[in-house]
Scaffold this active site. Structure first.
Site, PDB file in Angstrom:
ATOM      1  N   THR A 171       0.868  -1.190   0.000  1.00 21.01           N
ATOM      2  CA  THR A 171       0.000   0.000   0.000  1.00 21.01           C
ATOM      3  C   THR A 171       0.898   1.231   0.000  1.00 21.01           C
ATOM      4  O   THR A 171       1.985   1.206   0.578  1.00 21.01           O
ATOM      5  CB  THR A 171      -0.879  -0.014   1.264  1.00 21.01           C
ATOM      6  OG1 THR A 171      -1.845  -1.034   1.113  1.00 21.01           O
ATOM      7  CG2 THR A 171      -1.582   1.310   1.503  1.00 21.01           C
ATOM      8  N   GLY A 201     -10.917  -1.335   2.814  1.00 25.39           N
ATOM      9  CA  GLY A 201      -9.995  -1.250   3.944  1.00 25.39           C
ATOM     10  C   GLY A 201      -9.997   0.123   4.574  1.00 25.39           C
ATOM     11  O   GLY A 201     -10.922   0.921   4.394  1.00 25.39           O
ATOM     12  N   GLY A 225      -6.046  -3.438   7.592  1.00 24.52           N
ATOM     13  CA  GLY A 225      -7.002  -2.341   7.575  1.00 24.52           C
ATOM     14  C   GLY A 225      -8.165  -2.443   8.540  1.00 24.52           C
ATOM     15  O   GLY A 225      -8.614  -1.433   9.088  1.00 24.52           O
TER      16      GLY A 225
END
Ligand code: ASP
Length: 303
Positions: A171, A201, A225
């Site tokens: 990410t 998320g 998340g």
């Protein structure tokens, strides 16, 4: 004083299995994004422009789990989430479950600047992207051989349950302070490998994965998340600084090493405060990250 920090995901590949060639690729990608964001700040650009530019480059880089090269759902599709927040008036834009928008962070920014809304998802978000003239691509564009392999391994392995999601990797996010003192944060992700279609998320949830408030701090998170949403992680950090007088270091440490572990979650985050001081911390094995400021700091790190 201007400063920018970026991340390319927590839960980094175990040191032993990160081959030198791959590590060089990750580092080069981080450097490119860091320097592009910093160059904008250096030229007098806004924190908002800097985080957007840095995240856009990371989305285009197949090494990271955002845009091209995103992690795949259990059906083998890419579904992308992103958010951006402008600390000036705490304006925010976010998008989730995108399948065709080449650069989700751009759409998040359009949501913030060109719509009356904060969060758009799925077909409605993509309709808005079309109206705004953003580039749409077939879902195939996001899928790489590496991510398909990862999904396959995940599905053949032991971590296929919805209850025990694997650590996502890659990410991306950025936080910045411009010379005028404005703060901004941006985060973009494909989410977690083997996720259920429709799962969203923390990244596009304002206050969970992304948050910025002038005079306080800007935060972009990465990690598992579901826990970051439950802890309202990014807002927790800013609120601890603003209302409890914690230093940014202490607020980040409390979140990552007390609040999240108590729930069973892990991950990392990058943050910077009103003065441009950068904090990058994680509870996973590593976090791809970089920091640069007008005092001459420039570093890239993984572990
Ligand atoms: N936080 C992201 C999510 O849960 C994944 C990650 O940071 O790697 O969607």
């Amino acid at each position: 004083m201007h400063a920018i920090a970026i991340h390319g995901g927590a839960g980094a590949v175990p040191r032993a299995s990160l081959a030198a060639e791959r590590e060089a690729r990750y580092r080069a990608g981080l450097e490119r994004a860091l320097d592009a964001g910093y160059a904008l700040l250096e030229a007098g650009g806004s924190a908002l422009d800097a985080v957007c530019a840095a995240v856009r480059l990371l989305e285009d880089d197949a090494s990271f789990n955002a845009g091209h090269g995103a992690a795949l759902t259990r059906d083998g599709a890419a579904e992308l989430d992103a958010a951006i927040m402008d600390g000036r008036q705490m304006r925010a834009g976010a998008v989730a479950s995108l399948r065709h928008v080449k650069n989700p962070i751009e759409l998040a920014r359009h949501v913030m600047e060109k719509s009356r809304h904060v969060l758009l998802v799925g077909a409605g978000a993509e309709e808005f992207a079309l109206e705004q003239g953003l580039t749409l691509v077939p879902n195939q564009y996001f899928r790489t051989a590496e991510r398909l392999e990862q999904l396959d391994a995940e599905q053949r392995g032991t971590r296929v349950s919805d209850l025990v999601p694997p650590a996502a990797q890659g990410t991306v996010g950025a936080v910045a302070r411009d010379a005028a003192g404005n703060l901004a944060a941006a985060t973009s992700t494909g989410g977690m490998t083997n996720k259920r279609p429709g799962r969203v998320g923390d990244s596009p949830i304002i206050g969970a994965g992304t948050y910025a408030k002038n005079g306080v701090c800007a935060v972009s998170a990465t990690g598992h998340g579901e826990y970051f949403i439950r802890a309202v992680a990014a807002h927790h950090v800013c609120a601890a600084v603003e209302h409890r007088g914690l230093t940014l270091e202490a607020a980040v440490a409390e979140l990552l090493h007390q609040v999240l572990p108590a729930l069973g979650g892990d991950g990392g985050l990058i943050a910077l405060d009103h003065a441009g001081r950068i904090v990058m911390d994680f509870s996973t094995e590593g976090m791809f990250r970089g920091a640069r400021d007008s005092n001459g700091r420039r570093d890239i790190a993984i572990y």
